[in-house]
Design a protein around this motif. Sequence first.
Motif, PDB file in Angstrom:
ATOM      1  N   TYR A 154       0.990  -1.497  -0.139  1.00 37.39           N
ATOM      2  CA  TYR A 154      -0.088   0.350   0.147  1.00 37.39           C
ATOM      3  C   TYR A 154       1.083   1.570   0.605  1.00 37.39           C
ATOM      4  CZ  TYR A 154      -3.156   3.506   1.645  1.00 37.39           C
ATOM      5  OH  TYR A 154      -3.781   4.933   1.780  1.00 37.39           O
ATOM      6  N   ASP A 155       2.074   0.968   0.592  1.00 35.72           N
ATOM      7  CA  ASP A 155       2.945   2.425   1.305  1.00 35.72           C
ATOM      8  C   ASP A 155       3.353   3.036  -0.293  1.00 35.72           C
ATOM      9  OD1 ASP A 155       1.758   2.890   3.600  1.00 35.72           O
ATOM     10  OD2 ASP A 155       3.244   2.036   4.492  1.00 35.72           O
TER      11      ASP A 155
ATOM     12  N   THR B 104       0.876   3.963  -3.529  1.00 37.52           N
ATOM     13  CA  THR B 104      -0.145   5.266  -3.162  1.00 37.52           C
ATOM     14  C   THR B 104       1.140   6.406  -3.995  1.00 37.52           C
ATOM     15  OG1 THR B 104      -0.406   4.162  -0.814  1.00 37.52           O
ATOM     16  CG2 THR B 104      -0.768   6.487  -1.368  1.00 37.52           C
ATOM     17  N   GLU B 105       1.891   6.456  -3.539  1.00 34.57           N
ATOM     18  CA  GLU B 105       3.023   7.677  -4.319  1.00 34.57           C
ATOM     19  C   GLU B 105       2.971   7.028  -5.374  1.00 34.57           C
ATOM     20  OE1 GLU B 105       6.383   7.094  -2.023  1.00 34.57           O
ATOM     21  OE2 GLU B 105       5.623   7.526  -0.372  1.00 34.57           O
TER      22      GLU B 105
ATOM     23  N   ARG C 201       0.764   5.460  -7.804  1.00 33.00           N
ATOM     24  CA  ARG C 201      -0.640   5.047  -8.200  1.00 33.00           C
ATOM     25  C   ARG C 201      -1.122   5.908  -9.184  1.00 33.00           C
ATOM     26  NH1 ARG C 201      -4.551   8.236  -6.999  1.00 33.00           N
ATOM     27  NH2 ARG C 201      -4.363  10.202  -5.816  1.00 33.00           N
TER      28      ARG C 201
ATOM     29  N   CYS D 218      -5.816  -2.122  -7.302  1.00 34.83           N
ATOM     30  CA  CYS D 218      -7.193  -1.618  -6.392  1.00 34.83           C
ATOM     31  C   CYS D 218      -7.457  -2.469  -5.648  1.00 34.83           C
ATOM     32  CB  CYS D 218      -8.697  -1.901  -7.313  1.00 34.83           C
ATOM     33  SG  CYS D 218      -8.584  -0.753  -8.725  1.00 34.83           S
TER      34      CYS D 218
ATOM     35  N   GLN E  83      -4.278  -3.465  -3.921  1.00 33.95           N
ATOM     36  CA  GLN E  83      -3.764  -3.182  -2.913  1.00 33.95           C
ATOM     37  C   GLN E  83      -4.374  -2.079  -2.649  1.00 33.95           C
ATOM     38  OE1 GLN E  83      -1.028  -4.087  -1.990  1.00 33.95           O
ATOM     39  NE2 GLN E  83      -0.532  -5.714  -3.511  1.00 33.95           N
ATOM     40  N   LEU E  84      -4.540  -1.407  -3.119  1.00 36.02           N
ATOM     41  CA  LEU E  84      -5.300   0.711  -2.813  1.00 36.02           C
ATOM     42  C   LEU E  84      -6.101  -0.455  -1.726  1.00 36.02           C
ATOM     43  CD1 LEU E  84      -4.540   2.765  -5.852  1.00 36.02           C
ATOM     44  CD2 LEU E  84      -3.226   1.990  -4.151  1.00 36.02           C
TER      45      LEU E  84
ATOM     46  N   GLU F 151      -8.955   6.726  -3.397  1.00 37.93           N
ATOM     47  CA  GLU F 151      -7.470   6.678  -4.767  1.00 37.93           C
ATOM     48  C   GLU F 151      -7.827   5.067  -6.114  1.00 37.93           C
ATOM     49  OE1 GLU F 151      -7.243   6.033  -1.889  1.00 37.93           O
ATOM     50  OE2 GLU F 151      -5.616   7.294  -0.715  1.00 37.93           O
TER      51      GLU F 151
ATOM     52  N   SER G 164     -14.298  -0.968  -5.284  1.00 33.51           N
ATOM     53  CA  SER G 164     -14.400   1.008  -5.297  1.00 33.51           C
ATOM     54  C   SER G 164     -15.258   1.201  -5.252  1.00 33.51           C
ATOM     55  CB  SER G 164     -13.140   1.133  -6.125  1.00 33.51           C
ATOM     56  OG  SER G 164     -13.832   0.438  -7.266  1.00 33.51           O
TER      57      SER G 164
END
Length: 452
Positions: free
Chosen positions: A120-121, A124-125, A127, A157, A159-160, A165, A205
């Motif tokens: 995730y971390d 996120t940066e 995506r 999706c 993973q986020l 996001e 989502s």
Amino acid sequence: MPRSKKGKRGSSKPGSLRQEVLQLSAKASLKGIKNGVKGELGASDDELTSDILSHCSSASESTSVLEEGTGGEQVDEQTAQEETEDKLKQCIDNLMDKSTKTRLAGLESLRQAFCSRVLYDFLTERRLTISDCLERSLKKGSVEEQAAAATVFTLLCIQLGGGDEAEEGFKLLRPIFTAILIDSSASIAARQSCARALGLCCYVSTAEEGEDLIKSLALLESVFMSSYPNRDGTLPTPKPGSLGLHSAALQAWSLLVTLCPTSRLTVLLDLHLPKLQACLQSSDVNYRIAVGETIALLVELGRDIDEEFEVENNEGLSQCLKSLATDGNKHRAKNDRRKQRSIFREVLHYIENEDFTEEKIRFGVESVYIDSWMRRRIYDAFKEILESGVRHHLQFNPLLRDIFGLGAPLILDATVKGSKISRFEKHLFNSAAFKARTKQRNKVRDKRADVM
């Protein structure tokens, strides 16, 4: 998110250490005096004691770190994490390469990484960059690249975590999925992958937005309804590979049906159950199985709404299911016959007796029970996309843990890992958590009834 492993911090004992040092100092001083070489050493007893204290202190710190098991592990884990991130960055760069072969290799590496780890971390940066690359692959890539890109986006999706996001990315790529899915000239493989992506991405989502849900349901319906019987009751002759696409669309559709409010669900039951019964006579075993499981799911949802719910032409349905559950035609492959009989025995038992064969999925020290058709459809959807990594995600991915009512990811030490919870206790916990989640979703369904 997964956390770095931490060992037990070792406890230092300054009293015993100082006692040991003083003993060493006394022995060294006594030895120096006896040998008459104190002056030759060029150091006093105080200086010697200080040196020994310093040496023992350093040795104690090193021993403490080794005993803790944290220092070395942290360094190793940090190094491994950095190496993994460097490889992932290279894979993302490969998505923008001019070579189709390089892009495909990058997509496959990302697919494997997304299946096996929770990132995730890191994602996120990046995506937006990844989404742009996947959009390019879907629009301009080859058949194989389109299918791979749809799969990787679905994993992104997951993973986020299905948050803002993932929703933003899905709104960007949904029109492309739609265009490929309804394009009869596009390859079956790409359309199948887009059907699965549309269903699962919408599920994780946009579960709370009725408009997106209805549009996705309608689109998937338009695909598999072409296999419904003609006006004279006969099934249409399928085009090569079309029933595989219809299976993917039907399974994605049935996943989204689990989110529908009661008012919408009632309409879907009346419309699709009679037509699906006719599709049980399809020539494709995988499509027959998908139809059978969908019928069982719809009946289960109907019984949730009304305990007295009954299927139209229930006797005819039971006879058809019995025939499929005992099918012994030699012209069909042995494995296909075995798989079909197993599935349709379960469907028949549920239709007639509301009897569901429970399945237990173990991961780490936990387990989850698949004790309904709805729960099975959800689990199978994630298992299909995550493959062998589904257990890792059940253990560490907050999205899957929320969907299956498992709570926050567990942080276990050696003591907890050694203890065991009884099967009955875990079953009660999982059942209670899933029932609570179902009740909450039913409330959401009622609130969204007017919107639908």
